[in-house]
Design a protein around this motif. Structure first.
Motif, short mmCIF file in Angstrom:
data_model
loop_
_atom_site.label_atom_id
_atom_site.label_comp_id
_atom_site.label_asym_id
_atom_site.label_seq_id
_atom_site.Cartn_x
_atom_site.Cartn_y
_atom_site.Cartn_z
N VAL A 313 0.83 -1.21 0.00
CA VAL A 313 0.00 0.00 0.00
C VAL A 313 0.86 1.26 0.00
O VAL A 313 0.59 2.23 -0.71
CB VAL A 313 -0.95 -0.01 1.22
CG1 VAL A 313 -1.63 1.35 1.39
CG2 VAL A 313 -2.00 -1.10 1.06
N SER A 314 1.95 1.24 0.79
CA SER A 314 2.86 2.39 0.82
C SER A 314 3.46 2.63 -0.56
O SER A 314 3.57 3.78 -1.03
CB SER A 314 3.97 2.16 1.85
OG SER A 314 3.43 2.00 3.15
N ALA A 315 3.90 1.52 -1.20
CA ALA A 315 4.48 1.66 -2.54
C ALA A 315 3.45 2.19 -3.53
O ALA A 315 3.75 3.05 -4.38
CB ALA A 315 5.03 0.31 -3.01
N LEU A 316 2.21 1.70 -3.42
CA LEU A 316 1.16 2.17 -4.32
C LEU A 316 0.87 3.65 -4.12
O LEU A 316 0.67 4.39 -5.09
CB LEU A 316 -0.11 1.35 -4.08
CG LEU A 316 -0.11 -0.09 -4.62
CD1 LEU A 316 -1.38 -0.81 -4.19
CD2 LEU A 316 0.02 -0.10 -6.14
N ARG A 317 0.84 4.08 -2.87
CA ARG A 317 0.58 5.51 -2.61
C ARG A 317 1.71 6.38 -3.16
O ARG A 317 1.46 7.46 -3.71
CB ARG A 317 0.40 5.75 -1.11
CG ARG A 317 -0.89 5.15 -0.56
CD ARG A 317 -1.14 5.61 0.87
NE ARG A 317 -2.40 5.09 1.39
CZ ARG A 317 -3.58 5.63 1.15
NH1 ARG A 317 -3.65 6.72 0.41
NH2 ARG A 317 -4.69 5.09 1.65
N GLU A 318 2.95 5.92 -3.01
CA GLU A 318 4.08 6.69 -3.56
C GLU A 318 4.00 6.74 -5.08
O GLU A 318 4.23 7.78 -5.70
CB GLU A 318 5.41 6.06 -3.11
CG GLU A 318 6.65 6.77 -3.65
CD GLU A 318 6.77 8.21 -3.17
OE1 GLU A 318 7.50 8.98 -3.81
OE2 GLU A 318 6.13 8.55 -2.15
N ASN A 319 3.67 5.57 -5.67
CA ASN A 319 3.52 5.55 -7.12
C ASN A 319 2.39 6.48 -7.57
O ASN A 319 2.49 7.16 -8.60
CB ASN A 319 3.24 4.12 -7.61
CG ASN A 319 4.46 3.23 -7.47
OD1 ASN A 319 5.59 3.72 -7.38
ND2 ASN A 319 4.24 1.92 -7.45
N SER A 320 1.31 6.49 -6.78
CA SER A 320 0.19 7.37 -7.12
C SER A 320 0.61 8.83 -7.03
O SER A 320 0.21 9.66 -7.85
CB SER A 320 -0.99 7.11 -6.18
OG SER A 320 -1.47 5.79 -6.34
N ARG A 321 1.41 9.16 -6.01
CA ARG A 321 1.89 10.53 -5.88
C ARG A 321 2.75 10.92 -7.08
O ARG A 321 2.60 12.00 -7.67
CB ARG A 321 2.69 10.70 -4.59
CG ARG A 321 3.10 12.15 -4.30
CD ARG A 321 4.01 12.22 -3.09
NE ARG A 321 5.29 11.55 -3.33
CZ ARG A 321 6.30 12.12 -4.01
NH1 ARG A 321 6.16 13.33 -4.51
NH2 ARG A 321 7.43 11.46 -4.19
N LEU A 322 3.69 10.01 -7.43
CA LEU A 322 4.55 10.28 -8.59
C LEU A 322 3.72 10.36 -9.87
O LEU A 322 3.97 11.22 -10.73
CB LEU A 322 5.61 9.18 -8.72
CG LEU A 322 6.64 9.12 -7.59
CD1 LEU A 322 7.58 7.93 -7.77
CD2 LEU A 322 7.45 10.42 -7.52
N LEU A 323 2.73 9.46 -9.97
CA LEU A 323 1.87 9.49 -11.15
C LEU A 323 1.07 10.79 -11.21
O LEU A 323 0.87 11.37 -12.27
CB LEU A 323 0.93 8.29 -11.14
CG LEU A 323 -0.02 8.15 -12.35
CD1 LEU A 323 0.79 8.00 -13.63
CD2 LEU A 323 -0.95 6.97 -12.16
N GLY A 324 0.63 11.26 -10.03
CA GLY A 324 -0.07 12.53 -9.98
C GLY A 324 0.81 13.67 -10.45
O GLY A 324 0.37 14.57 -11.16
N THR A 325 2.10 13.62 -10.04
CA THR A 325 3.05 14.66 -10.49
C THR A 325 3.23 14.60 -11.99
O THR A 325 3.22 15.63 -12.69
CB THR A 325 4.40 14.46 -9.78
OG1 THR A 325 4.21 14.53 -8.37
CG2 THR A 325 5.38 15.54 -10.22
#
Length: 770
Positions: A313-325
């Motif tokens: 979940v942590s990795a997914l949230r970080e990926n989501s943040r990067l994807l949002g950027t």
């Protein structure tokens, strides 16, 4: 598309459905501790609820603004609701009349009806539209779906099925129905979570999913109702499903027909992790009665699974943040690209389509083949506005004209700015008469007063129009409209003209004549004439005005009204004006040397606006005056009011000429955009009153009033006034009577060659009309 009226208040049927649900739920809950004397009453509300749900679903299926897929979905759900009602009635009959009634006996008919219900519901869920996936997304979807389905199967087995003992077909079919209902609810939850809701209202489908899930959970209570044979797990399940379907349908009736469907693959979902947690808790619960090492291993396994899930979940949230950027950067790039595209195709000053976009639309319209009209317009005297009032004022006029054009045309038309003060229109689906009416309106709209700062102006435009028939390229259309526009401008402007093929012939002749004009000086075809200026009333000689003439080898004498505007259009006016100045200065010097004090006191020469704007014009003239040794006090520079109106290079040049010693005459005063401020701002010593006013001086006309007013102004400002175009003795007498002392015109003398002027200088005290 027909108009759909959506309900705004809670419907009566919804209130009835909710009331029946409360009755059914209350009957079931009370029945857990009380034996009803008439068990059949507990089934009474269920068919009515199913019918209400079917009615609501079929109402949604008739919404004309829903997609075909959406209508088909609600139609299937409505049929499933109808089968639910039939199945409930059959099940009630089974429970009331079967062997050992009341019982949970299920007849084959009831089983078929319930299986049909499940068939329609399952098919409706499977046919929901979902977003397109890539191969990795399909793999993730399959894994998540497997996790959820395995977990649901485990829970159903652990908490329900393992407690059942399958004794006969009557017990087997309800069990299959419960399992299928559970799978439908799980499938619906997975599809909504991962695939989206297509063109349907997402909240409506979530209501259905929740209702099916609760119905499945209540249906799994059947093994625990052995001691209450008057009750059936079908009762709460049917009530929950019916209420959920009716609620969902009522919401869909109020929802937009095509709501945006979010792409769920890009959102974090807790469903697989909730399944993992449920499986873990079930494992711990199963190991707890045993205790010891088995319980410890179960707890450790669940704990490790939780850590792995937390890490993911942590990795997914970080990926989501990067994807949002990245998405944000991509949006910025798309916005920047859209801005660039807009700048490439639109005029930065007015915001209108520019030449590039307009040419593309012309080409597209020509490719379609339907006839249309193309219009080109140019603001009259726009350069004078820029020079007089400044470019910022001119820019505001351009924006105002652009806004007026955009408001004038229809939604299928196009208005564009080609550049400078040129605008163009593409008019579709109009007859020639309708286009002509719009062009008349265009002139009226353009003439509306415009206030910019402290200035009030009345813009005027020259307009050329052409039709697309017989034209193959945008360039040819623009050329034809341009030819027509110049035809309108050549006769005074503030009008429009249709393109006529004869205009091409005239334009070709104009171009040929213009080419010949550029050779006229070298071929010695130009010559000078001088029209005497006389004193009133006796006609005593007072000076001359120099006039250039062109004797063409084929066409003979060509009027200055033809070749002077031609020289202005092709730019030859500067070279022509330079030659005229040289001839006049040399002739004035020659007369001064030969006749001394009897030489003309005024030798006037016309200077064009283009000459005044030429860099170094005053210095060039000063060099010529010095080279010829002429007394500049005898020279008069005639300029038009339009050439020097306001400030700018032209007015600076006039002031420089006056500083050299030349007197300045303002020619054709009152025929252009007159401003009395010119008589203050411009160093004017002579005012020439135009022939158009002199023509009416002998009658009670507005022209006579103007002539009288001008002489009063010149006397007050101590400016000499010269009346032009005097053709009769009556005009001369009337002008003298009101105060004019100088005049010129055919009544006194026509333009004469220098030799005839010499005869006058040699001894003639006055000029006699010829």
């Amino acid at each position: 598309m027909p108009t759909v009226v959506l309900p705004r208040a809670i419907s009566v049927s919804m209130v009835l459905g909710a009331a029946l649900f409360v009755f059914s739920a209350g009957w079931f809950l009370i029945g857990l501790g009380h034996v009803w004397a008439h068990p059949a009453l507990g089934w009474a509300a269920l068919p009515i609820m199913a019918a209400l749900a079917a009615r609501a679903c079929l109402r949604v299926a008739r919404r004309a603004d829903l997609s075909a897929v959406g209508r088909a979905f609600w139609r299937r759900i409505g049929l499933a609701s109808a089968l639910l009602g039939a199945g409930v009635i059959s099940n009630a009959i089974d429970a009331s009349t079967g062997p050992d009634a009341p019982s949970r006996y299920v007849s084959p008919l009831t089983s078929v009806l319930l299986l049909g219900l499940l068939f329609f519901a399952f098919g409706a869920m499977l046919r929901l539209t979902s977003w397109q996936r890539t191969r990795p997304e399909w793999i993730r979807f399959g894994l998540d779906a497997t996790i959820v389905l395995v977990t649901v199967g485990l829970l159903v087995w652990h908490y329900s099925l393992r407690h059942m003992w399958i004794m006969d077909l009557g017990s087997l079919l309800p069990m299959i129905g419960v399992i299928t209902l559970v799978l439908i609810s799980a499938l619906a939850m997975i599809k909504l979570t991962f695939a989206g809701s297509g063109q349907l209202d997402r909240q409506s489908l979530m209501i259905i999913t929740t209702g099916v899930a609760l119905a499945a959970a209540s249906g799994s209570l059947s093994p625990h109702l052995r001691d209450t044979p008057q009750l059936s797990g079908t009762m709460p399940a049917a009530a929950l499903v019916s209420l959920a379907l009716q609620l969902a349908a009522e919401r869909q009736l109020r929802a937009p027909a095509t709501p945006p469907d979010r792409q769920s693959a890009r959102r974090f979902t807790v469903l697989p992790y909730a399944s993992l947690a449920a499986a873990g808790l079930t494992l711990i619960g199963a190991a707890a009665p045993v205790g010891g090492e088995l319980l410890a291993l179960a707890i450790v396994a669940v704990f490790l699974s939780g850590l792995v899930a937390f890490r993911q979940v942590s990795a997914l949230r970080e990926n989501s943040r990067l994807l949002g950027t990245v998405d944000g950067n991509m949006r910025q790039m798309r916005d920047y690209q859209a801005q660039l595209d807009h700048e490439v195709t639109h005029d930065p000053l007015t915001g209108m389509p520019n030449r590039t976009m307009f040419t593309e639309r012309l080409a597209a319209a020509l490719a379609i083949g339907d006839p249309f009209h193309m219009v080109l317009l140019d603001i009259d005297d726009f350069k004078m506005i820029n020079d007089r009032l400044g470019h910022s004022t001119g820019d505001q006029m351009l924006r105002a004209i652009g806004d007026r054009l955009a408001a004038l045309i229809g939604p299928a038309d196009t208005a564009a700015r080609l550049g400078g003060d040129e605008f163009t229109l593409l008019l579709t689906a109009r007859t020639d008469d309708e286009a002509a009416v719009l062009l008349d309106r265009l002139l009226d709209v353009a003439r509306q007063p415009l206030v910019v700062g402290r200035y009030e102006m009345t813009p005027q435009v020259s307009v050329g129009a052409t039709v697309s028939e017989g034209v193959g390229t945008p360039e040819e259309l623009l050329r034809r409209a341009d030819v027509a526009m110049y035809a309108a401008k050549s006769v005074g402007g503030d009008r429009w003209a249709w393109f006529d093929p004869i205009m091409d012939q005239l334009a070709a002749e104009d171009a040929t004549l213009g080419a010949h004009l550029t050779q006229a000086i070298a071929r010695d075809e130009l010559f000078m004439l001088y029209q005497p200026i006389v004193e009133l009333p006796d006609g005593r000689f007072a000076g001359v005005e120099a006039l250039v003439r062109w004797r063409h080898p084929e066409h003979g004498l060509i009027s200055p009204a033809v070749f002077i505007p031609l020289a202005e259009r092709n730019g030859y006016i500067v070279e022509l004006g330079r030659w005229v100045l040289q001839q006049v200065v040399r002739q004035a010097a020659a007369w001064q040397r030969e006749y001394g004090d009897h030489a003309p006191a005024k030798v006037s020469v016309n200077i064009s606006a283009r000459q005044l704007q030429e860099p170094g014009f005053a210095a060039e003239l000063a060099a010529l005056l010095d080279r010829e040794g002429v007394d500049v006090r005898g020279l008069v520079a005639e300029v038009t009011e339009t050439a020097v109106l306001g400030t700018g290079a032209a007015l600076d040049a006039v002031r420089a000429l006056n500083a050299l010693g030349l007197r300045v005459a303002l020619d054709d005063f009152g025929t252009g955009a007159s401003s009395l401020s010119l008589l203050v701002d411009c160093p004017v010593q002579i005012l020439k009153v135009d022939k158009s006013f002199v023509d009416g001086v002998t009658s009670a006309s507005p022209q006579a009033v103007i002539v009288d007013s001008l002489i009063a102004i010149t006397q007050g400002l101590r400016i000499e006034a010269v009346a032009e175009g005097v053709e009769t003795a009556e005009q001369a007498e009337r002008l003298h009577r009101v105060g004019y002392k100088l005049a010129q015109g055919f009544h006194f003398a026509r333009p004469l060659p220098a030799e005839d002027i010499a005869l006058i200088l040699a001894g003639q005290p006055s000029v006699v009309a010829t």
